[in-house]
Design a protein around this motif. Structure first.
Motif, PDB file in Angstrom:
ATOM      1  N   LEU A 211       0.826  -1.206   0.000  1.00  0.00           N
ATOM      2  CA  LEU A 211       0.000   0.000   0.000  1.00  0.00           C
ATOM      3  C   LEU A 211       0.863   1.260   0.000  1.00  0.00           C
ATOM      4  N   GLN A 212       1.908   1.240   0.796  1.00  0.00           N
ATOM      5  CA  GLN A 212       2.807   2.398   0.829  1.00  0.00           C
ATOM      6  C   GLN A 212       3.502   2.583  -0.514  1.00  0.00           C
ATOM      7  N   ALA A 213       3.897   1.473  -1.140  1.00  0.00           N
ATOM      8  CA  ALA A 213       4.565   1.559  -2.443  1.00  0.00           C
ATOM      9  C   ALA A 213       3.608   2.097  -3.509  1.00  0.00           C
ATOM     10  N   MET A 214       2.334   1.687  -3.417  1.00  0.00           N
ATOM     11  CA  MET A 214       1.346   2.147  -4.399  1.00  0.00           C
ATOM     12  C   MET A 214       1.142   3.655  -4.357  1.00  0.00           C
ATOM     13  N   THR A 215       1.250   4.239  -3.167  1.00  0.00           N
ATOM     14  CA  THR A 215       0.961   5.655  -3.022  1.00  0.00           C
ATOM     15  C   THR A 215       2.138   6.557  -3.396  1.00  0.00           C
ATOM     16  N   LYS A 216       3.285   5.964  -3.656  1.00  0.00           N
ATOM     17  CA  LYS A 216       4.416   6.782  -4.092  1.00  0.00           C
ATOM     18  C   LYS A 216       4.172   7.240  -5.526  1.00  0.00           C
ATOM     19  N   PRO A 217       4.570   8.455  -5.865  1.00  0.00           N
ATOM     20  CA  PRO A 217       4.274   8.980  -7.211  1.00  0.00           C
ATOM     21  C   PRO A 217       4.938   8.161  -8.308  1.00  0.00           C
ATOM     22  N   LEU A 218       4.229   8.041  -9.404  1.00  0.00           N
ATOM     23  CA  LEU A 218       4.751   7.407 -10.603  1.00  0.00           C
ATOM     24  C   LEU A 218       5.197   8.521 -11.540  1.00  0.00           C
ATOM     25  N   VAL A 219       6.441   8.493 -11.955  1.00  0.00           N
ATOM     26  CA  VAL A 219       6.978   9.545 -12.819  1.00  0.00           C
ATOM     27  C   VAL A 219       6.980   9.057 -14.259  1.00  0.00           C
ATOM     28  N   VAL A 220       6.223   9.744 -15.101  1.00  0.00           N
ATOM     29  CA  VAL A 220       6.121   9.392 -16.516  1.00  0.00           C
ATOM     30  C   VAL A 220       6.555  10.596 -17.331  1.00  0.00           C
ATOM     31  N   ASP A 221       7.679  10.482 -18.029  1.00  0.00           N
ATOM     32  CA  ASP A 221       8.217  11.600 -18.817  1.00  0.00           C
ATOM     33  C   ASP A 221       8.295  12.877 -17.985  1.00  0.00           C
ATOM     34  N   GLN A 222       8.836  12.744 -16.789  1.00  0.00           N
ATOM     35  CA  GLN A 222       9.062  13.846 -15.851  1.00  0.00           C
ATOM     36  C   GLN A 222       7.762  14.422 -15.276  1.00  0.00           C
ATOM     37  N   VAL A 223       6.650  13.748 -15.491  1.00  0.00           N
ATOM     38  CA  VAL A 223       5.366  14.174 -14.917  1.00  0.00           C
ATOM     39  C   VAL A 223       5.013  13.224 -13.780  1.00  0.00           C
ATOM     40  N   GLU A 224       4.739  13.782 -12.597  1.00  0.00           N
ATOM     41  CA  GLU A 224       4.358  12.953 -11.460  1.00  0.00           C
ATOM     42  C   GLU A 224       2.866  12.632 -11.508  1.00  0.00           C
ATOM     43  N   VAL A 225       2.576  11.368 -11.348  1.00  0.00           N
ATOM     44  CA  VAL A 225       1.186  10.904 -11.351  1.00  0.00           C
ATOM     45  C   VAL A 225       0.934  10.201 -10.027  1.00  0.00           C
ATOM     46  N   SER A 226      -0.169  10.565  -9.355  1.00  0.00           N
ATOM     47  CA  SER A 226      -0.495   9.948  -8.074  1.00  0.00           C
ATOM     48  C   SER A 226      -1.783   9.149  -8.180  1.00  0.00           C
ATOM     49  N   VAL A 227      -2.016   8.304  -7.196  1.00  0.00           N
ATOM     50  CA  VAL A 227      -3.214   7.477  -7.192  1.00  0.00           C
ATOM     51  C   VAL A 227      -3.943   7.611  -5.860  1.00  0.00           C
ATOM     52  N   ALA A 228      -5.238   7.339  -5.899  1.00  0.00           N
ATOM     53  CA  ALA A 228      -6.037   7.229  -4.683  1.00  0.00           C
ATOM     54  C   ALA A 228      -6.260   5.743  -4.426  1.00  0.00           C
ATOM     55  N   VAL A 229      -6.129   5.348  -3.176  1.00  0.00           N
ATOM     56  CA  VAL A 229      -6.228   3.933  -2.822  1.00  0.00           C
ATOM     57  C   VAL A 229      -7.288   3.730  -1.755  1.00  0.00           C
ATOM     58  N   GLY A 230      -8.261   2.889  -2.041  1.00  0.00           N
ATOM     59  CA  GLY A 230      -9.251   2.475  -1.051  1.00  0.00           C
ATOM     60  C   GLY A 230      -8.967   1.041  -0.641  1.00  0.00           C
ATOM     61  N   TYR A 231      -9.074   0.758   0.643  1.00  0.00           N
ATOM     62  CA  TYR A 231      -8.600  -0.538   1.163  1.00  0.00           C
ATOM     63  C   TYR A 231      -9.606  -1.108   2.154  1.00  0.00           C
ATOM     64  N   VAL A 232     -10.029  -2.340   1.911  1.00  0.00           N
ATOM     65  CA  VAL A 232     -10.905  -3.066   2.828  1.00  0.00           C
ATOM     66  C   VAL A 232     -10.130  -4.249   3.382  1.00  0.00           C
ATOM     67  N   ASN A 233     -10.040  -4.337   4.720  1.00  0.00           N
ATOM     68  CA  ASN A 233      -9.324  -5.420   5.387  1.00  0.00           C
ATOM     69  C   ASN A 233     -10.342  -6.466   5.848  1.00  0.00           C
ATOM     70  N   GLY A 234     -10.324  -7.620   5.223  1.00  0.00           N
ATOM     71  CA  GLY A 234     -11.297  -8.660   5.535  1.00  0.00           C
ATOM     72  C   GLY A 234     -11.206  -9.210   6.941  1.00  0.00           C
ATOM     73  N   TRP A 235     -10.070  -8.994   7.592  1.00  0.00           N
ATOM     74  CA  TRP A 235      -9.907  -9.480   8.968  1.00  0.00           C
ATOM     75  C   TRP A 235     -10.501  -8.493   9.979  1.00  0.00           C
ATOM     76  N   GLU A 236     -10.741  -7.262   9.536  1.00  0.00           N
ATOM     77  CA  GLU A 236     -11.239  -6.239  10.451  1.00  0.00           C
ATOM     78  C   GLU A 236     -12.645  -5.743  10.098  1.00  0.00           C
ATOM     79  N   GLU A 237     -13.070  -5.983   8.887  1.00  0.00           N
ATOM     80  CA  GLU A 237     -14.378  -5.504   8.449  1.00  0.00           C
ATOM     81  C   GLU A 237     -15.497  -6.299   9.124  1.00  0.00           C
ATOM     82  N   PRO A 238     -16.377  -5.650   9.871  1.00  0.00           N
ATOM     83  CA  PRO A 238     -17.500  -6.355  10.503  1.00  0.00           C
ATOM     84  C   PRO A 238     -18.416  -6.988   9.446  1.00  0.00           C
ATOM     85  N   HIS A 239     -18.869  -8.204   9.713  1.00  0.00           N
ATOM     86  CA  HIS A 239     -19.816  -8.888   8.823  1.00  0.00           C
ATOM     87  C   HIS A 239     -19.246  -9.020   7.408  1.00  0.00           C
TER      88      HIS A 239
END
Length: 287
Positions: A211-239
């Motif tokens: 997850l930490q690696a995913m959020t690091k910027p991706l540099v494409v032709d000197q342009v920084e591109v970022s992502v939004a990450v949504g995460y569901v943890n099956g061990w912690e999610e109720p029901h």
């Protein structure tokens, strides 16, 4: 896609008392890679070209065949067959129903059919793949991590730099995500457009690293591109197991949208602006 849609109904058989040499002759004559061993109408095993090569020609088929071959049903999903082929490291699998042989499916045919579900631009499977994986895990009541990745401002990127540049972003991000995968525990697809989904059975420490690696910027032709990450943890999610995969994907998608909104508002933590549902997780570090 079901097994019945792609299986070969015409199958060559041989009895167990015939010689390996005879079986080899017939396989060469019919240009096939296997024979189903049948005695008195009942399947005893399968004899493959690999079995032929590792056996003396004077031995009988019963000594060379693979007994109790792996089988599937005609209404099984082909993703299930693909999983069995990989797990057992075999090239073909019998199709059986109520103890009766219905046909045969080969790895070659499975891979040809699954290639239709592959995204040509990224080389990743498309949404049907991740739906199968997630739904099977939910049926088995196996908790998993579900990670939804969405490129920030992708529409603006296309408008400012052009669609070919946007294609490069998609391709390079898919390569980055694929490089984070563990083949034994992770499943990745291009879900739609600039959205990707990963399902992981790995431990939480390793998932957090990804997850930490995913959020690091991706540099494409000197342009920084970022992502939004949504995460569901099956061990912690109720029901968790009361939810459908569609529900879980929706939750992760909404969390990635919340991520984007908080970034635009300059908040360091989305929970400062809007509560996140109990049991849900969201990466709070981004570019």
């Amino acid at each position: 896609m079901k097994v019945a849609d792609i299986m070969t109904a015409s199958v060559h058989t041989i009895s167990s008392e015939r010689s390996v040499a005879f079986a080899s002759e017939k396989m060469n004559e019919w240009k096939i890679g296997s024979l189903i061993v049948v005695d008195h109408g009942e399947v005893q095993g399968i004899l493959t070209s690999r079995d032929i090569r590792s056996s003396h020609p004077n031995r009988i088929v019963a000594d060379a065949m693979t007994p109790a071959p792996v089988s599937v049903k005609p209404d099984d999903d082909i993703w299930h067959v693909h999983s069995l082929l990989q797990t057992h490291e075999i090239e073909r699998i019998l199709v059986m129903e109520n103890g009766e042989m219905k046909g045969l499916v080969t790895r070659e045919e499975i891979m040809r059919k699954l290639s239709e579900s592959m995204d040509a631009h990224t080389g990743l499977y498309r949404a049907p793949y991740i739906r199968y994986v997630g739904e099977e895990l939910l049926k088995q009541e196996r908790p998993f991590h579900l990670i939804f990745v969405d490129i920030n401002d992708f529409g603006k990127i296309n408008k400012k730099y052009g669609h070919p540049f946007g294609d490069d972003v998609i391709r390079l991000l898919s390569q980055k995500l694929a490089s984070l995968m563990d083949e034994k525990n992770d499943y990745l697809c291009r879900y739609a457009g600039d959205e990707f989904i990963m399902i992981s059975l790995a431990g939480e420490e390793r998932v957090n690293h990804c997850l930490q690696a995913m959020t690091k910027p991706l540099v494409v032709d000197q342009v920084e591109v970022s992502v939004a990450v949504g995460y569901v943890n099956g061990w912690e999610e109720p029901h968790f197991f009361a939810c459908s995969l569609r529900d879980l994907i929706r939750k992760a998608s909404l969390l990635s949208s919340l991520h984007k909104r908080c970034k635009e508002e300059g908040s360091a933590n989305p929970q400062e602006n809007q509560p996140v549902q109990e049991g849900m997780s969201l990466i709070t570090e981004w570019t």
